[in-house]
Scaffold this motif. Structure first.
Motif, short mmCIF file in Angstrom:
data_model
loop_
_atom_site.label_atom_id
_atom_site.label_comp_id
_atom_site.label_asym_id
_atom_site.label_seq_id
_atom_site.Cartn_x
_atom_site.Cartn_y
_atom_site.Cartn_z
N VAL A 48 -22.58 158.11 -34.32
CA VAL A 48 -23.02 159.41 -34.83
C VAL A 48 -21.91 160.45 -34.73
O VAL A 48 -21.70 161.25 -35.63
N SER A 49 -21.15 160.41 -33.60
CA SER A 49 -20.09 161.42 -33.40
C SER A 49 -18.95 161.23 -34.39
O SER A 49 -18.32 162.21 -34.81
N VAL A 65 -24.39 159.40 -41.31
CA VAL A 65 -25.39 158.33 -41.22
C VAL A 65 -26.74 158.84 -40.73
O VAL A 65 -27.79 158.25 -41.03
N VAL A 66 -26.74 159.95 -39.99
CA VAL A 66 -28.00 160.49 -39.46
C VAL A 66 -28.91 160.94 -40.60
O VAL A 66 -30.14 160.89 -40.50
N CYS A 67 -28.32 161.38 -41.72
CA CYS A 67 -29.10 161.90 -42.85
C CYS A 67 -30.09 160.86 -43.39
O CYS A 67 -31.14 161.23 -43.93
N PHE A 68 -29.75 159.58 -43.25
CA PHE A 68 -30.56 158.54 -43.88
C PHE A 68 -31.40 157.75 -42.87
O PHE A 68 -32.03 156.76 -43.22
N GLN A 69 -31.40 158.21 -41.62
CA GLN A 69 -32.19 157.52 -40.59
C GLN A 69 -33.67 157.57 -40.91
O GLN A 69 -34.38 156.56 -40.83
N CYS A 96 -24.76 150.15 -45.87
CA CYS A 96 -25.46 150.12 -44.58
C CYS A 96 -26.93 150.44 -44.76
O CYS A 96 -27.82 149.79 -44.19
N VAL A 97 -27.20 151.47 -45.56
CA VAL A 97 -28.58 151.87 -45.81
C VAL A 97 -29.36 150.76 -46.52
O VAL A 97 -30.48 150.40 -46.13
#
Length: 461
Positions: free
Chosen positions: A310-311, A316-320, A399-400
């Motif tokens: 995440v850092s 990637v957090v947007c699509f969690q 990844c998504v």
């Protein structure tokens, strides 16, 4: 020319107007014969206490009993009557309705009524209340016709007429043998059309379906529905007929079962009542909330393990939430299908395996389709809206997409296997359903998504 639209009649409003506009008691009673007790019950709830008391004074006890059978919070109206009248009303009710009414009353009032009710009514009430709430015996009524198999048609008709005064479930007539054991059943129309000195044996069905009094409702309700009879006898271990389950009872049981299952799917121990206290509602919700809190902490801990991902790549957090939502939706769909299939008690091991395999294939195919769409749209979004390079954008969308495929396959399996497992160890699968499966699927989705992000975006790039 436009077709005239027929408006659905509002009998309750008609009745309220009738009650308030017809001053003559005899004419009012005659008019009420045209209406169903359920509609009269609905009108009762819109009348004032003084208006209802006038109706109590002109209607006979049997009519009031029929009306009260359709009122949910009937104790409110019974309190408007003296205790002797209440006892007479309960005596005229079906035994299962009488039990429901008594259970709404205080223990002291129940004791007073017990002393006023006749012995037959008290015996029927004690019998039904002797069963647990989840046993079929707790839902039966003793309102049925019973004759002996060695009777002629004429003798059977005489017995029917004698019993019909107190029992109005007469469309199916039940038969016992010389030892008072259940022997079979016959239709009223066959009895009416037969010659009076004919033997009953040719008219009877001696392989008529039945249920046992201590059977669990959840285990036999499907069988009762399959036969689609107006009523079905309830037998004890000696094969003596104790009562019957009517079609109306089945509808009520199915409604209660659906309500309880819906509540369990939401993580409640039982269906909530609008009248229950704050503390009672909290007690129903708290057990699962505590379990899910611990599981949620576990999910959060797993997310914390991927802090370096995440850092380095905050995108990637947007699509969690996308991954988690789709995983939960697929799990819930598989769960609904599985619980519905598990209602069939005759389901074999091979059929259960076939169900698991089918749900896995459905998850794979849906995952491939949804994952491909997500791969395309997320990649374009990152490249165009976030101004990243096209290769990088499609690495993230890859990844998504892959995480969606894996998460949807596993969610389908979890939504199928978990309820089957709980059913196998004799725990209601609905209890372990919605919240638990959603949390497990969240854990799977998080590990899959962030694991792929770590492998493809951090390690490779």
């Amino acid at each position: 020319m436009e077709k005239e639209i027929l408006k659905e009649p509002n009998y309750v409003e008609e009745l309220v107007e009738l009650f308030r506009s017809e001053p003559e008691a005899d004419k009012l009673i005659e008019r009420l014969e045209d209406f169903h007790e359920n509609d009269i019950a609905g009108a009762f709830e819109q009348l004032s206490e003084s208006e209802r008391k006038y109706l109590y004074s002109i209607l006979d006890t049997e009519k009031i009993s029929g009306i009260f059978a359709y009122i949910e919070d009937v104790d409110k109206y019974l309190n408007e009557l003296d205790i002797q009248n209440v006892a007479e009303i309960i005596e005229n009710m079906d035994s299962d309705d009488a039990v429901n009414v008594l259970e709404e009353m205080d223990d002291s009032v129940q004791m007073q009524l017990s002393n006023l009710l006749d012995e037959e009514t008290n015996a029927d009430i004690r019998l039904i209340r002797s069963y647990d709430d989840d046993e079929i015996g707790s839902r039966m009524t003793t309102n049925f016709i019973l004759i002996h198999k060695d009777m002629t048609v004429k003798e059977a008709m005489k017995a029917l007429i004698q019993q019909a005064e107190d029992n109005d479930n007469i469309s199916t007539i039940y038969v016992c043998d010389e030892e008072e054991k259940f022997y079979g059943a016959l239709d009223l129309k066959d009895l009416i059309t037969a010659r009076e000195y004919t033997e009953l044996e040719p008219l009877m069905s001696t392989s008529y379906p039945y249920v046992n009094d201590h059977e669990k409702i959840s285990e036999c309700i499907e069988r009762i529905m399959d036969y689609a009879e107006d009523s079905m006898p309830v037998l004890n271990e000696k094969k003596e007929i104790l009562g019957i389950i009517t079609a109306q009872d089945v509808v009520e049981v199915v409604g209660d079962e659906l309500g309880d299952d819906y509540a369990k799917l939401a993580g409640l121990t039982s269906e909530e009542d609008l009248e229950e206290s704050l503390l009672e509602s909290m007690k129903k919700r708290m057990p699962w909330l505590l379990v899910l809190l611990l599981l949620g902490i576990g999910v959060s801990t797993v997310v914390g393990m991927f802090e370096n991902v995440v850092s380095q790549i905050a995108l990637v957090v947007c699509f969690q939430s996308l991954i988690l939502d789709m995983s939960g939706n697929v799990g819930t769909q598989s769960l609904a299908v599985t619980i519905r299939v598990l209602m069939d008690e005759n389901l074999k091991a091979g059929q259960k395996f076939k169900l698991v395999f089918k749900e896995m294939r459905v998850g794979l195919c849906n995952g491939l389709l949804v994952g491909s769409i997500a791969f395309l749209f997320v990649g374009v979004y990152i490249a165009v809206m976030k101004h990243n390079t096209w290769p990088y954008a499609f690495m993230v969308s890859g990844c998504v997409g892959i995480a969606l495929i894996v998460a949807m396959i596993i969610s389908s399996l979890v939504g199928t296997i978990v309820p089957i497992f709980f059913h196998k160890i004799h725990i209601d699968p609905a209890v372990a359903s919605g919240p638990l499966i959603t949390t497990v699927n969240d854990l799977v989705a998080v590990v899959t998504y962030y694991g792929l992000a770590w492998l493809m975006l951090v390690r490779l790039l």
